[in-house]
Each structure stands twice: as C-alpha cells, then as structure tokens.
Scaffold this active site. Structure first.
Site, mmCIF file in Angstrom:
data_model
loop_
_atom_site.group_PDB
_atom_site.id
_atom_site.type_symbol
_atom_site.label_atom_id
_atom_site.label_comp_id
_atom_site.label_asym_id
_atom_site.label_seq_id
_atom_site.Cartn_x
_atom_site.Cartn_y
_atom_site.Cartn_z
ATOM 1 C CE1 TYR A 138 26.804 45.495 37.037
ATOM 2 C CE2 TYR A 138 28.284 44.383 38.580
ATOM 3 C CZ TYR A 138 27.777 44.544 37.298
ATOM 4 O OH TYR A 138 28.228 43.725 36.284
ATOM 5 C CE LYS B 127 25.271 42.365 35.389
ATOM 6 N NZ LYS B 127 24.768 42.328 34.015
ATOM 7 C CB SER C 262 29.137 39.735 37.394
ATOM 8 O OG SER C 262 30.230 40.164 38.172
#
Ligand code: NAD
Ligand code: WQD
Length: 339
Positions: free
Chosen positions: A151, A155, A126
């Site tokens: 979150y 990643k 991302s």
C-alpha cells in the site's frame, strides 16, 4: 458552477470533500465503484445538501468508462483523485490488486485527463511515504523512506508517476499532492462518516465500535515505545478539516497559482497524540468508559509521526480548526447512528 470530478467520492474522505465542495459553490461529480463504500452514502449526501450529487458507478481504472463520464458531464475543470484501496494489511495479502487499482487507476486517469484537456489534479497521498522518520515533525522536505507495505509503495509510486509525467516535454498537468496524516471523525450532521467493512484496522473506528459494544475490547499495540507514555504518536486530523484542504488546493490549481507543476503539502494538525491520549480523550468526549488492554506491538507500526503543517498554512492558507475532543465526539455521534 465549476465542475470537479471526485473519484472515490462515496468513500470516507471523498464524501466529506463532496459536501465541502458543494457548500463552497462547486459542482462535485462522483465516480465510485463502491468497492469500499455503500450506496447509502449518497442518501447521506442528499440529506446534508438537500439535493442529489451526480454519481457514476464505474471503476476509474476503466478508461472507456471514464472518458464517457468526461464526455457526458462536459466542462469538468479539475479532478480530486481519492479512489484507491487503503488497507495496509490487505495490501500484503493482495499486492497485485493494490498495484493494479492504486497505480493503474492513476495512470488511466492522467491519460484520460490529457486526452480531454483537464489539467488540474489533487491527489490523496499519505504520511506513510515518510516511513519511520529520523526527525519530528516531518516537513515536506523530510526524505521519504522505502515503504513497509505494498500500500505504502503504491502511494510512493503514484507520487513518482506524477513527477515524471509533469517533467515530460509539453506536459500541461498541474498536481497538488496532499499527504494526509490520520483522518478521524465524521460530519457534524452524523449523516456521513467512516464505514469500515469488517473489523476496522484503524484506531478510532475500533474505539467507537468497542464503546458501542460491537467489539469486546481495544488492544493497544504496545506501550514500550520511546514516547511519553510508551504508546505510538500520530497526528489525528478531523476529516472535515482535511476535506477543506482539498477545496483550497483545487482552487489554487484552477487559478494557476501553483508555483511548480507538482506541489506537495502535509495535511495534519501539527500536533502528535499518543494512543492513550486518544483513548482518554474519547472517554471524556463520549462519556463512555472504554474496555482496553495493552497488547504486543503491531508489526510495521511507526513509533511516532506528526506533521509540520507550516507549508500548508503559509502557501494554502490552510489550518485545522477542530480539536481532538470535538473530532472524537463526532466519531461517537456517528457510531451511535450505526447501531
Ligand atoms: P475509502 O476506502 O473510504 O474511499 C475510497 C473510495 O474509492 C471508496 O468509496 C471505494 O469504493 C472507491 N474506489 C476504490 N477503488 C476505486 C476504483 N478503481 N474506481 C472507483 N472507485 C474506487 O478510503 P478513504 O479513507 O476515504 O481514503 C481516500 C484516499 O485517501 C485513498 O487514496 C487513501 O489511500 C488516502 N488516504 C487515506 C488515509 C486514511 O487513513 N483514511 C490516510 C492517508 C491517505
Ligand atoms: C493508529 C495508532 C496503532 C488500532 C494507517 C496506515 C497509514 C495511513 C493511516 C493511509 C497506531 C494504534 C490501532 C488498534 C491500536 N493510511 N492502534 N489498536 O497506523 O497511523 O496508519 O492509517 O495512508 O498508511 O498505515 O493508523 O489507525 O491503524 O493506528 O493500538 O486496534 O493506533 O498502533 O499507533 P496508522 P491506525
């Protein structure tokens, strides 16, 4: 036909990738635990493709269940790993669940791939890894910044894990990390699309639900940023375009064309749009007036980010094809099927 395992293949981006894979002549095999998707997606896929796509209802963090999928299916040649939790706000409330699911499932997947001798992996990363960038647009060489949420950290950790595994002696894993910008829209058939459970966190589903009368109004999170109209800038990429990037990525791995054990690509349009531009373009594309108001900034928002998409164009031959207008029109068409 080349079998590709698609974890999270019933989800928003994964389901669109399954369609593109099947239409390009691959045999996608879905693994999904339906923690953030519905079984009805499989009917949508059947309507589009005219046949059932095999789907294993398992948690891909469960090593035994995953091994069994590889064994039963036989000759799976590559994996596209979409499965993860993705809600930034929820990750602050439930960090353990996010680390467990997003990091844990990658570890398990790589371990099982090593055991069964599958070497090609495409991973959903991302643009969140860039944090608030110092320069725009961001290239793959732009330094990553400490993430602002659990979150985002998952990643970054997953990217680090892939690099460390690939650097170990005897490693055979080949990975392409795709750093997505902001995926929007739905398949032109309106048989599959984004299915947010509860109140949407993301801009476009919030807009379409408001236009459909399911939400009273859209709040634009701040108009006092240092951007042309004061609202945030993002790189909104049509989900079908994004899905197509996975096909070229996985084929590159299968062809042993990757120049390094880990390659990283931005997947965006290369253009930024403000929130107000998205709202105005939606109004034109849908013919709907949108009820919206300017509200306070949202904590943690990046003021502006968009991709330098040169590397994906030059190395993968990947370019987006769909305008913001058409992508938003598809999102509205999909929303109307949900009423
Ligand atoms: P999504 O929630 O729609 O799809 C994820 C799918 O994975 C869901 O169907 C869910 O049920 C499944 N899943 C989750 N954990 C699982 C597990 N342990 N085992 C099996 N299935 C599991 O999300 P999406 O928008 O399609 O995102 C796909 C990937 O792309 C995610 O890794 C996400 O972090 C990443 N990503 C998304 C965006 C975005 O804005 N949508 C942007 C950048 C990156
Ligand atoms: C887009 C813009 C909001 C809702 C998130 C994740 C990121 C990545 C992509 C996965 C922002 C504004 C939104 C609303 C608004 N996902 N907005 N009113 O913030 O770019 O990123 O999704 O990896 O990690 O953080 O996407 O869709 O939430 O917001 O004004 O009701 O719309 O402020 O500028 P974002 P988003």
């Amino acid at each position: 036909m080349t079998k590709i395992l698609v974890t999270g293949g019933a989800g928003y981006i994964g389901s669109h990738a399954v369609v593109e894979l099947a239409q390009a002549g691959y045999e996608p095999i879905i693994v999904d635990d339906f923690s953030n998707s519905k079984e009805s997606v499989l009917a949508g896929l059947r309507d589009i493709l005219g046949r059932d796509v095999p789907c294993h209802h398992i948690d891909c963090g469960n090593a035994d269940a995953l091994r069994e999928v590889f064994r039963k299916e036989g000759n799976i040649e590559g994996v596209i790993h979409f499965a993860a939790f993705k809600a930034v706000g929820e990750s602050v409330q439930k960090p353990l669940a996010y680390f467990q699911n997003n990091v844990g499932s990658l570890l398990t997947l790589i371990e099982v791939m090593n055991e069964v001798g599958v070497e090609s992996l495409v991973f959903s990363s991302s643009c969140t890894v860039y944090g608030i960038p110092d320069q725009l647009p961001v290239t793959e060489a732009t330094p990553t910044k400490p993430a602002s949420s659990p979150y985002g950290r998952t990643k970054q950790m997953c990217e680090d894990i892939v690099h460390d595994v690939s650097a170990a002696p005897g490693n055979k894993l080949r990975t392409i990390l795709l750093r997505y910008f902001n995926p929007i829209g739905a398949h032109p058939s309106a048989k599959i699309g984004e299915l947010p459970l509860g109140v949407p966190n993301n801009l476009v589903p919030f807009i379409t639900q408001t236009a459909a009368g399911l939400r009273e109004k859209l709040t634009i999170f701040g108009n006092d940023y240092d951007t042309p109209d004061g609202t945030n800038i993002r790189d909104y990429i049509y989900v079908v375009d994004l899905a197509k990037a996975h096909i070229v990525a996985v084929q590159r791995l299968l062809d042993h064309k990757a120049s390094e054990a880990v390659e990283t690509f931005n997947v965006g349009t290369g253009h930024g749009n403000t929130v107000l531009e998205v709202v105005q373009t939606f109004e034109k594309a849908s013919g709907q007036k949108l009820n919206y108001a300017i509200g306070p900034r949202r904590t943690g928002d990046v003021p502006a980010i968009y991709a330098d998409a040169t590397k994906a164009a030059e190395v993968l031959g990947f370019k987006t094809e769909t305008s913001l207008f058409d992508a938003l029109a598809s999102a509205w068409k999909w929303q109307q099927t949900l009423k």
